[in-house]
Design a protein around this motif. Structure first.
Motif, PDB file in Angstrom:
ATOM      1  N   ALA A 215       0.869  -1.186   0.000  1.00  0.00           N
ATOM      2  CA  ALA A 215       0.000   0.000   0.000  1.00  0.00           C
ATOM      3  C   ALA A 215       0.903   1.232   0.000  1.00  0.00           C
ATOM      4  CB  ALA A 215      -0.898  -0.019   1.227  1.00  0.00           C
ATOM      5  N   LEU A 216       0.322   2.370  -0.266  1.00  0.00           N
ATOM      6  CA  LEU A 216       1.113   3.605  -0.443  1.00  0.00           C
ATOM      7  C   LEU A 216       2.282   3.299  -1.386  1.00  0.00           C
ATOM      8  CD1 LEU A 216       1.218   5.233   3.132  1.00  0.00           C
ATOM      9  CD2 LEU A 216      -0.514   5.431   1.360  1.00  0.00           C
ATOM     10  N   VAL A 217       1.913   2.861  -2.584  1.00  0.00           N
ATOM     11  CA  VAL A 217       2.922   2.392  -3.535  1.00  0.00           C
ATOM     12  C   VAL A 217       2.675   3.048  -4.903  1.00  0.00           C
ATOM     13  CG1 VAL A 217       1.581   0.306  -4.215  1.00  0.00           C
ATOM     14  CG2 VAL A 217       4.076   0.268  -4.352  1.00  0.00           C
ATOM     15  N   PRO A 218       3.750   3.442  -5.613  1.00  0.00           N
ATOM     16  CA  PRO A 218       3.575   3.998  -6.955  1.00  0.00           C
ATOM     17  C   PRO A 218       2.979   2.953  -7.914  1.00  0.00           C
ATOM     18  CG  PRO A 218       5.773   4.460  -6.105  1.00  0.00           C
ATOM     19  CD  PRO A 218       5.154   3.464  -5.175  1.00  0.00           C
ATOM     20  N   VAL A 268      -1.694   9.352  -5.624  1.00  0.00           N
ATOM     21  CA  VAL A 268      -1.564   8.018  -6.234  1.00  0.00           C
ATOM     22  C   VAL A 268      -1.262   6.977  -5.151  1.00  0.00           C
ATOM     23  CG1 VAL A 268      -0.148   6.610  -7.802  1.00  0.00           C
ATOM     24  CG2 VAL A 268      -0.857   8.907  -8.480  1.00  0.00           C
ATOM     25  N   LEU A 269      -0.346   7.325  -4.236  1.00  0.00           N
ATOM     26  CA  LEU A 269      -0.010   6.394  -3.152  1.00  0.00           C
ATOM     27  C   LEU A 269      -1.264   6.077  -2.338  1.00  0.00           C
ATOM     28  CD1 LEU A 269       3.422   7.729  -1.784  1.00  0.00           C
ATOM     29  CD2 LEU A 269       3.008   6.136  -3.635  1.00  0.00           C
ATOM     30  N   ASP A 270      -2.031   7.126  -2.031  1.00  0.00           N
ATOM     31  CA  ASP A 270      -3.244   6.926  -1.233  1.00  0.00           C
ATOM     32  C   ASP A 270      -4.243   5.996  -1.922  1.00  0.00           C
ATOM     33  OD1 ASP A 270      -2.667   8.317   1.094  1.00  0.00           O
ATOM     34  OD2 ASP A 270      -3.422  10.226   0.336  1.00  0.00           O
ATOM     35  N   GLU A 376       5.289   2.176   1.114  1.00  0.00           N
ATOM     36  CA  GLU A 376       5.522   2.761   2.442  1.00  0.00           C
ATOM     37  C   GLU A 376       4.845   1.954   3.537  1.00  0.00           C
ATOM     38  OE1 GLU A 376       5.029   6.942   2.961  1.00  0.00           O
ATOM     39  OE2 GLU A 376       6.288   7.415   1.237  1.00  0.00           O
ATOM     40  N   VAL A 377       3.891   1.143   3.177  1.00  0.00           N
ATOM     41  CA  VAL A 377       3.176   0.407   4.209  1.00  0.00           C
ATOM     42  C   VAL A 377       2.573  -0.866   3.609  1.00  0.00           C
ATOM     43  CG1 VAL A 377       0.943   1.612   3.976  1.00  0.00           C
ATOM     44  CG2 VAL A 377       1.665   0.852   6.227  1.00  0.00           C
ATOM     45  N   THR A 378       2.098  -1.752   4.496  1.00  0.00           N
ATOM     46  CA  THR A 378       1.530  -3.022   4.057  1.00  0.00           C
ATOM     47  C   THR A 378       0.036  -3.035   4.314  1.00  0.00           C
ATOM     48  OG1 THR A 378       3.566  -4.006   4.863  1.00  0.00           O
ATOM     49  CG2 THR A 378       1.773  -5.527   4.329  1.00  0.00           C
ATOM     50  N   ARG A 412      -3.289   6.531   5.430  1.00  0.00           N
ATOM     51  CA  ARG A 412      -2.932   7.361   4.288  1.00  0.00           C
ATOM     52  C   ARG A 412      -1.558   7.989   4.488  1.00  0.00           C
ATOM     53  NH1 ARG A 412      -7.189  11.886   3.091  1.00  0.00           N
ATOM     54  NH2 ARG A 412      -5.544  12.346   1.579  1.00  0.00           N
ATOM     55  N   VAL A 413      -1.081   8.645   3.462  1.00  0.00           N
ATOM     56  CA  VAL A 413       0.137   9.439   3.574  1.00  0.00           C
ATOM     57  C   VAL A 413      -0.151  10.604   4.523  1.00  0.00           C
ATOM     58  CG1 VAL A 413       1.633  11.031   2.293  1.00  0.00           C
ATOM     59  CG2 VAL A 413       0.876   8.915   1.209  1.00  0.00           C
TER      60      VAL A 413
END
Ligand SMILES: Cc1cc2nc3c(=O)[nH]c(=O)nc-3n(C[C@H](O)[C@H](O)[C@H](O)COP(=O)(O)OP(=O)(O)OC[C@H]3O[C@@H](n4cnc5c(N)ncnc54)[C@H](O)[C@@H]3O)c2cc1C
Length: 442
Positions: A215-218, A268-270, A376-378, A412-413
């Protein structure tokens, strides 16, 4: 099986993983536990707190001004709220202030250390851990955890781990009355969070979610897609997830970055975890769609009006005045088969409609994401339904507590993931320590 002649080290509380959640849990466990209690935080990594150090581009976005459960996904939001309210943002600010790290709020609502240095945040955490009397042992990678003894847990070092263990602590086994599992998820695995936490949770009776994904991934686009040619362009945009029937499922407006592989930036990450989840859940042929609005500040009607009034001004200049970046304007016109130098007033009605569509609703044919290495996260983990929220104690294994990213909670970010780590670590630390006297003898 390794033969270890020495008696196991006896700990009251052993924290597995000394990242944000583990250090916080260790601090509060040691602050709360009866005098003389042995609180130990174990971590396999050679560099402690690597994620704290890289967070927020080295500035560490410690929390957010307004934290509530709507900024999270995974387990039920009601469950997440119950934990978050136990340690809120003012308490986070007060904790760091007490440790000499003042936080400042940026326009976006994100809170950073005034010094803009993640090192100060890590220093505050390790300093507080030492002051509270908890001991951090690293590298000391946990290979197994079991309940083979009557009054607690047996924790065994992974002797195949390439990093030599902490020379001042050469025990291979630990007997712990309580265990706090804070081994994180799988994002940025080189920091030491490589999914071992899920195996340990399973070994102790838990069932992590079936799906565990970045998650939080391009997100990636097909090689050669026109957006990949716009690498380096950043602009505020809305990314919207729609069902195959066109229903809006989720949308985020934030700075968006075009890259050589696809799209990135906070919006996008969100949306990435919602896109991936929707894709995994949709039946074959019913794929969800992701769309981008390059000009969220202007409605379709207003844009239509601007284009109709454009007169002799070139299409390129008109689009740049909206404003759209020069390269993006050119690429959109090319996609619509329009000459950049052509006068705006000459656009036919259909051509105008097509151009508005291209600006307000470009489909993103996402091919995938950049994976855990760039996440940034799982998303996924141990469901909160398997945990008592007032204590973060396992419902299946009394004496075991869980906190941080190993739980099925992702934010979220903006500092939300650290706030989850602080709040859940606080609850697990305090409750595990109180339990030492509540039911003495374990
Ligand atoms: C590049 C990046 C930037 C980020 N920026 C931000 C930000 O600015 N703000 C924000 O809120 N969030 C941010 N995050 C997310 C945030 O860092 C995490 O959500 C948070 O660190 C999770 O804390 P944790 O303690 O649960 O897990 P982790 O920080 O992952 O810590 C887990 C620890 O457990 C250890 N471990 C794992 N397995 C074992 C084992 N078997 N034995 C011993 N130790 C083990 C690991 O070495 C690790 O140190 C970012 C993440 C990344 C990757």
């Amino acid at each position: 099986m390794l033969h270890d002649a020495r008696p196991p080290f006896a700990a009251d509380i052993a924290v597995i993983g000394a990242g944000a959640a583990g250090l916080f849990a260790a601090i509060w466990a040691a602050r709360t536990a009866p005098r003389g209690s042995r609180v130990l935080a174990l971590d396999g990594a050679r560099t402690l707190g690597a994620k704290v150090l890289v967070a927020g581009g080295g500035r560490c976005n410690v929390t957010h001004h307004e934290v509530d459960e709507r900024q999270y996904a995974g387990s039920s939001r009601n469950a997440i709220r119950k934990v978050l309210r136990r340690f809120d943002v003012p308490q986070t600010v007060a904790f760091f202030r007490e440790m000499g790290v003042e936080l400042k709020r940026e326009e976006s609502g994100k809170l950073f250390p005034v010094s803009d240095s993640a090192r100060d945040v890590l220093g505050a955490l390790t300093g507080a851990t030492a002051r509270a009397g908890a001991r951090v042992v690293h590298p000391w990678r946990v290979g197994a955890a079991s309940t083979d003894i009557a009054d607690g847990f047996v924790i065994t070092r992974d002797v195949s781990w390439p990093h030599a263990p902490d020379a001042s602590f050469n025990h291979v086994r630990i007997h712990a009355r309580r265990v706090i599992l804070a081994a994180g998820g799988m994002a940025l695995p080189k920091t030491g969070s490589d999914g071992a936490g899920y195996s340990l949770a399973r070994a102790l009776g838990h069932e992590p979610t079936e799906r565990i994904f970045p998650a939080l991934v391009p997100l990636t686009l097909p090689a050669g897609h026109w957006i990949t040619g716009l690498s380096g362009i950043t602009l505020p945009a809305t990314v919207e997830l729609r069902s195959n029937t066109g229903k809006r499922l989720e949308s985020f407006t934030n700075s968006t970055l075009c890259t050589h592989f696809g799209v990135s930036g906070p919006g996008v990450l969100d949306i990435s975890r919602y896109y991936t989840a929707a894709k995994m859940e949709s039946p074959e042929g019913g794929l969800p769609g992701l769309f981008i609005d390059w000009l969220p500040s202007m409605s379709e009607e207003a844009l239509d009006g601007t284009l109709r009034m454009g007169g002799s001004l070139s299409l390129q200049r008109t689009l740049q005045n909206l404003p759209l970046p020069e390269r993006l304007a050119r690429a959109i016109l090319e996609q619509c088969g329009q000459e950049p130098g052509a006068p705006c007033g000459r656009l036919s009605r259909e051509a105008r409609r097509a151009l508005i569509q291209a600006i307000k609703s470009t489909p993103l044919p996402v091919t995938g994401d950049r994976g855990f290495t760039h996440a940034e996260v799982t998303a996924g983990g141990v469901p909160l339904a398997q945990i008592r929220l007032e204590t973060m104690e396992s419902r299946v294994r009394p004496g075991l507590y869980l906190c941080g990213e190993v739980c099925d909670v992702d934010g979220r970010v903006g500092g939300f993931n650290f706030q989850w780590a602080w709040a859940s670590g606080y609850v697990a630390g305090c409750a595990s320590a109180r339990s030492l006297t509540d039911h003495a003898g374990g």
